[in-house]
Write a protein that holds these residues in place. Structure first.
Motif, PDB file in Angstrom:
ATOM      1  N   ALA A 353      -3.902  -5.163   3.195  1.00  0.00           N
ATOM      2  CA  ALA A 353      -4.354  -3.788   3.430  1.00  0.00           C
ATOM      3  C   ALA A 353      -3.588  -3.166   4.602  1.00  0.00           C
ATOM      4  O   ALA A 353      -3.153  -2.009   4.538  1.00  0.00           O
ATOM      5  CB  ALA A 353      -5.861  -3.773   3.698  1.00  0.00           C
ATOM      6  N   ARG A 354      -3.390  -3.935   5.662  1.00  0.00           N
ATOM      7  CA  ARG A 354      -2.632  -3.415   6.812  1.00  0.00           C
ATOM      8  C   ARG A 354      -1.179  -3.167   6.428  1.00  0.00           C
ATOM      9  O   ARG A 354      -0.571  -2.174   6.839  1.00  0.00           O
ATOM     10  CB  ARG A 354      -2.716  -4.405   7.983  1.00  0.00           C
ATOM     11  CG  ARG A 354      -4.110  -4.501   8.602  1.00  0.00           C
ATOM     12  CD  ARG A 354      -4.066  -5.284   9.912  1.00  0.00           C
ATOM     13  NE  ARG A 354      -3.650  -6.671   9.703  1.00  0.00           N
ATOM     14  CZ  ARG A 354      -4.494  -7.666   9.439  1.00  0.00           C
ATOM     15  NH1 ARG A 354      -5.807  -7.432   9.348  1.00  0.00           N
ATOM     16  NH2 ARG A 354      -4.055  -8.907   9.275  1.00  0.00           N
ATOM     17  N   TRP A 355      -0.610  -4.102   5.661  1.00  0.00           N
ATOM     18  CA  TRP A 355       0.792  -3.943   5.249  1.00  0.00           C
ATOM     19  C   TRP A 355       0.962  -2.720   4.348  1.00  0.00           C
ATOM     20  O   TRP A 355       1.926  -1.961   4.497  1.00  0.00           O
ATOM     21  CB  TRP A 355       1.243  -5.209   4.526  1.00  0.00           C
ATOM     22  CG  TRP A 355       2.717  -5.266   4.244  1.00  0.00           C
ATOM     23  CD1 TRP A 355       3.719  -4.695   4.969  1.00  0.00           C
ATOM     24  CD2 TRP A 355       3.347  -5.955   3.163  1.00  0.00           C
ATOM     25  NE1 TRP A 355       4.940  -4.979   4.421  1.00  0.00           N
ATOM     26  CE2 TRP A 355       4.746  -5.754   3.311  1.00  0.00           C
ATOM     27  CE3 TRP A 355       2.879  -6.712   2.107  1.00  0.00           C
ATOM     28  CZ2 TRP A 355       5.672  -6.279   2.421  1.00  0.00           C
ATOM     29  CZ3 TRP A 355       3.795  -7.267   1.229  1.00  0.00           C
ATOM     30  CH2 TRP A 355       5.182  -7.047   1.386  1.00  0.00           C
ATOM     31  N   ASN A 356       0.029  -2.512   3.440  1.00  0.00           N
ATOM     32  CA  ASN A 356       0.106  -1.353   2.549  1.00  0.00           C
ATOM     33  C   ASN A 356      -0.020  -0.046   3.326  1.00  0.00           C
ATOM     34  O   ASN A 356       0.601   0.964   2.965  1.00  0.00           O
ATOM     35  CB  ASN A 356      -0.966  -1.437   1.473  1.00  0.00           C
ATOM     36  CG  ASN A 356      -0.559  -2.366   0.329  1.00  0.00           C
ATOM     37  OD1 ASN A 356       0.636  -2.551   0.086  1.00  0.00           O
ATOM     38  ND2 ASN A 356      -1.532  -2.932  -0.357  1.00  0.00           N
ATOM     39  N   ALA A 357      -0.822  -0.046   4.372  1.00  0.00           N
ATOM     40  CA  ALA A 357      -0.924   1.152   5.212  1.00  0.00           C
ATOM     41  C   ALA A 357       0.425   1.460   5.849  1.00  0.00           C
ATOM     42  O   ALA A 357       0.857   2.624   5.920  1.00  0.00           O
ATOM     43  CB  ALA A 357      -1.996   0.952   6.279  1.00  0.00           C
ATOM     44  N   GLU A 358       1.122   0.417   6.292  1.00  0.00           N
ATOM     45  CA  GLU A 358       2.458   0.599   6.877  1.00  0.00           C
ATOM     46  C   GLU A 358       3.441   1.077   5.814  1.00  0.00           C
ATOM     47  O   GLU A 358       4.271   1.964   6.078  1.00  0.00           O
ATOM     48  CB  GLU A 358       2.947  -0.721   7.490  1.00  0.00           C
ATOM     49  CG  GLU A 358       2.107  -1.225   8.653  1.00  0.00           C
ATOM     50  CD  GLU A 358       2.539  -2.621   9.093  1.00  0.00           C
ATOM     51  OE1 GLU A 358       3.549  -3.135   8.553  1.00  0.00           O
ATOM     52  OE2 GLU A 358       1.855  -3.203   9.954  1.00  0.00           O
ATOM     53  N   ARG A 359       3.346   0.515   4.627  1.00  0.00           N
ATOM     54  CA  ARG A 359       4.271   0.894   3.557  1.00  0.00           C
ATOM     55  C   ARG A 359       4.045   2.347   3.125  1.00  0.00           C
ATOM     56  O   ARG A 359       4.998   3.087   2.902  1.00  0.00           O
ATOM     57  CB  ARG A 359       4.096  -0.055   2.351  1.00  0.00           C
ATOM     58  CG  ARG A 359       4.563  -1.474   2.614  1.00  0.00           C
ATOM     59  CD  ARG A 359       4.355  -2.378   1.392  1.00  0.00           C
ATOM     60  NE  ARG A 359       5.126  -1.904   0.251  1.00  0.00           N
ATOM     61  CZ  ARG A 359       6.411  -2.205   0.043  1.00  0.00           C
ATOM     62  NH1 ARG A 359       7.065  -2.955   0.921  1.00  0.00           N
ATOM     63  NH2 ARG A 359       7.021  -1.747  -1.027  1.00  0.00           N
ATOM     64  N   LEU A 360       2.794   2.747   3.015  1.00  0.00           N
ATOM     65  CA  LEU A 360       2.501   4.136   2.637  1.00  0.00           C
ATOM     66  C   LEU A 360       2.994   5.104   3.696  1.00  0.00           C
ATOM     67  O   LEU A 360       3.524   6.179   3.374  1.00  0.00           O
ATOM     68  CB  LEU A 360       0.995   4.305   2.416  1.00  0.00           C
ATOM     69  CG  LEU A 360       0.433   3.635   1.147  1.00  0.00           C
ATOM     70  CD1 LEU A 360      -1.094   3.676   1.146  1.00  0.00           C
ATOM     71  CD2 LEU A 360       0.998   4.307  -0.100  1.00  0.00           C
ATOM     72  N   ALA A 361       2.852   4.730   4.960  1.00  0.00           N
ATOM     73  CA  ALA A 361       3.334   5.589   6.041  1.00  0.00           C
ATOM     74  C   ALA A 361       4.848   5.720   6.006  1.00  0.00           C
ATOM     75  O   ALA A 361       5.413   6.747   6.432  1.00  0.00           O
ATOM     76  CB  ALA A 361       2.885   5.030   7.391  1.00  0.00           C
ATOM     77  N   ALA A 362       5.524   4.679   5.499  1.00  0.00           N
ATOM     78  CA  ALA A 362       6.990   4.699   5.405  1.00  0.00           C
ATOM     79  C   ALA A 362       7.465   5.259   4.068  1.00  0.00           C
ATOM     80  O   ALA A 362       8.671   5.236   3.778  1.00  0.00           O
ATOM     81  CB  ALA A 362       7.543   3.293   5.609  1.00  0.00           C
ATOM     82  N   GLY A 363       6.536   5.728   3.210  1.00  0.00           N
ATOM     83  CA  GLY A 363       6.911   6.291   1.921  1.00  0.00           C
ATOM     84  C   GLY A 363       7.210   5.259   0.870  1.00  0.00           C
ATOM     85  O   GLY A 363       7.881   5.545  -0.126  1.00  0.00           O
ATOM     86  N   GLU A 364       6.708   4.042   1.043  1.00  0.00           N
ATOM     87  CA  GLU A 364       6.958   2.979   0.076  1.00  0.00           C
ATOM     88  C   GLU A 364       5.710   2.727  -0.758  1.00  0.00           C
ATOM     89  O   GLU A 364       4.573   3.008  -0.335  1.00  0.00           O
ATOM     90  CB  GLU A 364       7.360   1.688   0.798  1.00  0.00           C
ATOM     91  CG  GLU A 364       8.641   1.820   1.601  1.00  0.00           C
ATOM     92  CD  GLU A 364       8.920   0.571   2.425  1.00  0.00           C
ATOM     93  OE1 GLU A 364       7.954  -0.176   2.704  1.00  0.00           O
ATOM     94  OE2 GLU A 364      10.083   0.346   2.796  1.00  0.00           O
ATOM     95  N   ALA A 365       5.914   2.164  -1.924  1.00  0.00           N
ATOM     96  CA  ALA A 365       4.796   1.901  -2.830  1.00  0.00           C
ATOM     97  C   ALA A 365       3.942   0.754  -2.313  1.00  0.00           C
ATOM     98  O   ALA A 365       4.469  -0.210  -1.742  1.00  0.00           O
ATOM     99  CB  ALA A 365       5.334   1.559  -4.219  1.00  0.00           C
ATOM    100  N   PRO A 366       2.624   0.814  -2.492  1.00  0.00           N
ATOM    101  CA  PRO A 366       1.762  -0.285  -2.055  1.00  0.00           C
ATOM    102  C   PRO A 366       1.965  -1.529  -2.923  1.00  0.00           C
ATOM    103  O   PRO A 366       2.492  -1.453  -4.040  1.00  0.00           O
ATOM    104  CB  PRO A 366       0.349   0.281  -2.220  1.00  0.00           C
ATOM    105  CG  PRO A 366       0.479   1.312  -3.284  1.00  0.00           C
ATOM    106  CD  PRO A 366       1.854   1.917  -3.103  1.00  0.00           C
TER     107      PRO A 366
END
Length: 458
Positions: A353-366
């Motif tokens: 969940a934390r990693w996906n939050a970082e990925r979404l903030a960077a414009g990457e897919a969860p």
């Protein structure tokens, strides 16, 4: 004759063979030997400078140039040896240069200085000035070779060269020894002292003692070098094993595992919790990311999942593409293995969940994952053949954990836990938060099993 057999036949055989090391480690020692030869060269230059300063202080005259020239030859040989070793190393050269060093020092100790008028003083008196002590310099320098056999060679070389150098003096017609004293057995102390003080007297016992002492010192130094090398090899092996263990086991278990009395790879049956974690839709995701992006994704995923495993005292058994297999209870079972596996599954979901939050903030897919946990009997130990061994865990428990991880796609959940794992976890801590979050998810037919498996979903 094998090394162990040779050691039984001759207790000090290891001095001549040295520690058994693998080719890459032997190559590392060879490179270190060149650096050590440089240190030996500097030590030789320092020793020559100190001896030269001592000789100048003791003989402040033109005659000291003879000994200074010999000291310069001794030091120059070290510089030449290092220069040749840098360009084209040859194993035999160190033996040749050591023979030269011993010979030049013996020459300087016993051949009279042509710049001094000795005024008819018998040459036998030269043996009483303890010039033999200079021959301990090459013996000390031989330690820098890190080779016990070379230290022993140096000791033997000193003994042979010195005996050969003093022989012409001992065999001179005017030389007298205790063997020439006819009444030695009945002579008084005064008579013996008078005989020993003759200018042409040579004390054979002293010469024997010098050779004996240098051989004993050489043996002690060789034992020390051999011990050093063995310790280095064992320490390197221990650190390498520790580094290998740290890749798969939690850091707090590495020291304990390394200290196990029995081999880690010993095959044994036991109970353990097995966890599989896999990226859902990895094939489609990797096609969009390309090779470099895919590898970056896998590294990020594996690192976060492994951190969760290690944080809960688990073992990373293997990585298979985008999947990770972890075990809890290997190599040493514990009563809370299943509970720790469930806690790890929850920690993995939180890390994702934390990693996906970082990925979404960077414009990457969860990233979506599936986790399967099962508890039961396994077989653990080294698998493979003599060419390649790998510590692994196998058995029906592994198969079930892998297959229920695939069931997460069908049920639309992130994690599934079998009833066996849940029951074992409850026995260790029924009120744990990792258990409270679990809800019944029905049963599933698992290939290879006659009875359906009860499932619980997070």
């Amino acid at each position: 004759m094998s090394a162990p057999a040779a050691s039984r036949a001759f207790p000090l055989a290891f001095l001549f063979s040295g520690p058994v090391v693998e080719p890459r480690l032997r190559e590392a020692f060879s490179k270190a030997a060149l650096a050590s030869l440089r240190v030996a060269m500097l030590a030789k230059l320092t020793a020559a400078a100190i001896v030269a300063a001592f000789l100048v202080a003791q003989f402040p005259s033109f005659s000291v140039l003879w000994w200074l020239g010999l000291a310069a030859m001794f030091a120059g040989a070290g510089v030449l040896q290092y220069g040749l070793a840098r360009r084209r190393p040859r194993a035999w050269r160190k033996y040749a240069f050591m023979i030269f060093d011993v010979a030049i020092l013996a020459f300087g100790a016993l051949v009279r200085n042509p710049l001094i008028d000795y005024g008819g003083v018998p040459v036998q008196l030269d043996l009483r000035f303890q010039s033999f002590l200079y021959l301990f310099l090459p013996l000390a320098l031989s330690v820098f070779s890190f080779t016990p056999r070379f230290v022993l060679f140096t000791g033997a070389c000193i003994a042979i060269v010195w005996l050969g150098a003093v022989s012409p003096i001992v065999l001179r017609p005017d030389t007298v020894t205790l063997l020439d004293m006819p009444n030695y057995a009945t002579a008084t102390i005064a008579e013996k002292s008078e005989y020993l003080l003759k200018p042409t007297f040579v004390h054979l016992a002293n010469l024997t003692q010098e050779v004996f002492i240098v051989l004993v010192v050489a043996l002690m130094l060789a034992l020390g070098v051999s011990r050093q090398m063995s310790l280095v090899v064992r320490q390197i092996a221990a650190e390498r094993s520790r580094a290998a263990l740290a890749r798969y086991f939690s850091p707090n278990m590495v020291d304990e595992i390394a200290a196990l009395d029995r081999p880690l790879g010993e095959v044994r049956a036991q109970h353990a919790a097995v966890l599989f974690a896999d990226i859902v839709g990895f094939t489609a995701l990797s096609e969009r990311l390309g090779p470099e992006g895919t590898m970056a994704l896998l590294r990020g995923f594996h690192r976060r999942m492994a951190d969760a495993v290690f944080a809960h005292g688990g073992t990373v058994d293997k990585y298979v593409g985008d999947a990770l297999m972890a075990t809890f209870g290997t190599p040493r079972p514990a009563s809370d293995d299943a509970l720790r596996a469930l806690r790890c599954a929850q920690a993995m979901r939180e890390a994702l969940a934390r990693w996906n939050a970082e990925r979404l903030a960077a414009g990457e897919a969860p990233v979506r994952i599936g986790i399967g946990v099962h508890y039961g009997p396994v077989v653990a130990g080294d698998m493979g053949d003599e060419r390649r061994l790998e510590y692994a865990v196998i058995g029906d428990t592994v198969n079930v954990a892998s297959r229920i991880e695939k069931q997460t796609r069908e049920l639309g959940v992130e994690a599934l836990v079998t009833g066996d794992a849940l029951e074992a976890a409850r026995a260790a801590g029924s009120g744990d938060p990792a258990l409270v979050r679990l809800r019944p998810a029905g049963t599933a037919a698992v290939r290879g099993r006659a009875d359906p498996v009860a499932l619980w979903a997070a």
